[in-house]
Every structure is written in C-alpha cells, then in structure tokens.
Design an enzyme around this catalytic site. Structure first.
Site, PDB file in Angstrom:
ATOM      1  N   GLU A  41       0.838  -1.241  -0.041  1.00 15.17           N
ATOM      2  CA  GLU A  41       0.109  -0.098  -0.073  1.00 15.17           C
ATOM      3  C   GLU A  41       0.931   1.206  -0.082  1.00 15.17           C
ATOM      4  O   GLU A  41       1.700   1.337   0.730  1.00 15.17           O
ATOM      5  CB  GLU A  41      -1.004  -0.007   1.150  1.00 15.17           C
ATOM      6  N   LYS A 129      -9.892  -3.268   8.427  1.00 15.11           N
ATOM      7  CA  LYS A 129      -8.522  -2.763   8.829  1.00 15.11           C
ATOM      8  C   LYS A 129      -8.944  -2.244  10.341  1.00 15.11           C
ATOM      9  O   LYS A 129      -9.529  -1.355  10.330  1.00 15.11           O
ATOM     10  CB  LYS A 129      -7.974  -1.786   7.945  1.00 15.11           C
TER      11      LYS A 129
END
Length: 207
Positions: A41, A129
């Site tokens: 990411e 998340k």
C-alpha cells in the site's frame, strides 16, 4: 474481490509505504516486491504518492496487488485508480470506501468499534482494517472483536512490530498491516539493505 482475499489470506502481510521522498518510496515498493512482500500500500499522504503508484504499476505489471492508502474521498479513490492502484485502503468509513466499491475495486476499510464493523460489512468492504489497533488493546481486543464477528476478515494496523504480528495472527487476524516497523526510513532515503532484513523477518512471521 475474492482474488484479493485469497492473496491476503495466503500472504498475511500488507506493507504500508508512506515517504517524504518519491524516488525512495518507489525503490521501497520495488524492494518489497523483490523480498516476497507482494501486497503493498502506498499512502496518499506521502509525498508524490500518485507518481509512485504510476511508476510501480508500470514496473510490476497489471497483475500485482498495488494499493493506495489513506483514501478519504471519492476524488482520492478515482485519482488512485487512475494512477494504477487496484486496492483501496482507508482509515475509516465514508466516501472513499463507497467510490472504490463503485469502481469495482477491493477495499480494506478502516474500523475500530463493533458499530464500525457492522457498518463496514454492510457497505461491502472486502476486509476490515482495525485501526489504530495498538491504541485499543492490541491482540486481546482483536480476539474480543472476533467473538461477535467470527467470519469477518480483520487486518490490524498501527504499531504492529514482528512480535505483535505473530500475536495478532495467533488471535485470528487474517493478515496484518505494517508501516514503520517494516519500512523504517527506507521511503525517506534510508538503507534498503536494512529493509530487506526486516522484510525477511516479517515474511517469516507471517508465512
């Protein structure tokens, strides 16, 4: 969406790159890929993040998982997708999640409370998340959260070093997201050799 979940469950590690030096951030992404950390990411809060995403996509090819992080708005999601991101990561729920899903992209959506989890699952988030995980009790909190939500894919993020990664995975995390304990200063121009050593440790823990 299913393909991302398959990769997440297989590799169990998402590297989070947030740097002040675009060239160093790009080299960091490429080094992680070389070190068998294929889920990366690039945070949009880093300097020149969209350019880093474009360069990394060109080098890694169409099939690599290359995420954009800190996706807050619909504009963020569209810009990241245009730059080549095929995964969106958010710190919370909102327009960034909704637009990414509208674009047909998998989303790792930020949640913290049970209410967030219910809302994130209802929105269609691909995985959840748990952020900031270290601020709410660490692995013990994740274990408690999984009680009412045993089938959901949780990815703790925030303060996850190698021992914590091992503990989260033992507590039932699908994967962990790791920033500075893995990246160190590499994305700011630091030592890539040290990054390779840390990456090997995390790959071992999460493998």
């Amino acid at each position: 969406m299913t393909d991302f979940l398959t990769a997440l469950r297989a590799r169990r590690l998402v590297a989070i790159v947030r740097g002040s030096d675009p060239e160093a951030s790009f080299r960091t992404v490429m080094t992680l890929a070389e070190c068998s950390v294929p889920l990366v990411e690039v945070s949009l809060s880093g300097t020149g993040a969209l350019g880093v995403l474009r360069r990394a996509r060109a080098e890694l090819g169409a099939d690599a998982w290359l995420g954009a992080g800190t996706v807050l708005t619909a504009d963020d999601a569209r810009a990241a997708a245009d730059a080549g991101a095929n995964l969106m990561v958010t710190p919370g729920l909102g327009a960034g999640v909704d637009e990414a899903l509208r674009l047909g992209l998998p989303v790792l959506a930020g949640v913290l409370t049970p209410t967030d989890v219910i809302a994130g699952a209802a929105a269609g988030a691909t995985a959840l998340k748990v952020f900031p995980a270290s601020a709410v009790g660490g692995p013990a909190y994740l274990k408690a959260l999984r009680g009412p939500f045993p089938g959901l894919p949780f990815v703790p993020v925030g303060g996850v070093d190698a021992p914590a990664a091992e503990a989260y995975l033992a507590a039932g995390a699908t994967a962990v997201g790791v920033g500075s304990p893995l990246i160190g200063d590499a994305a700011d121009g630091g030592d890539l050799g040290a990054l390779r050593e840390r990456a090997a440790r995390f790959v071992e823990v999460c493998g």
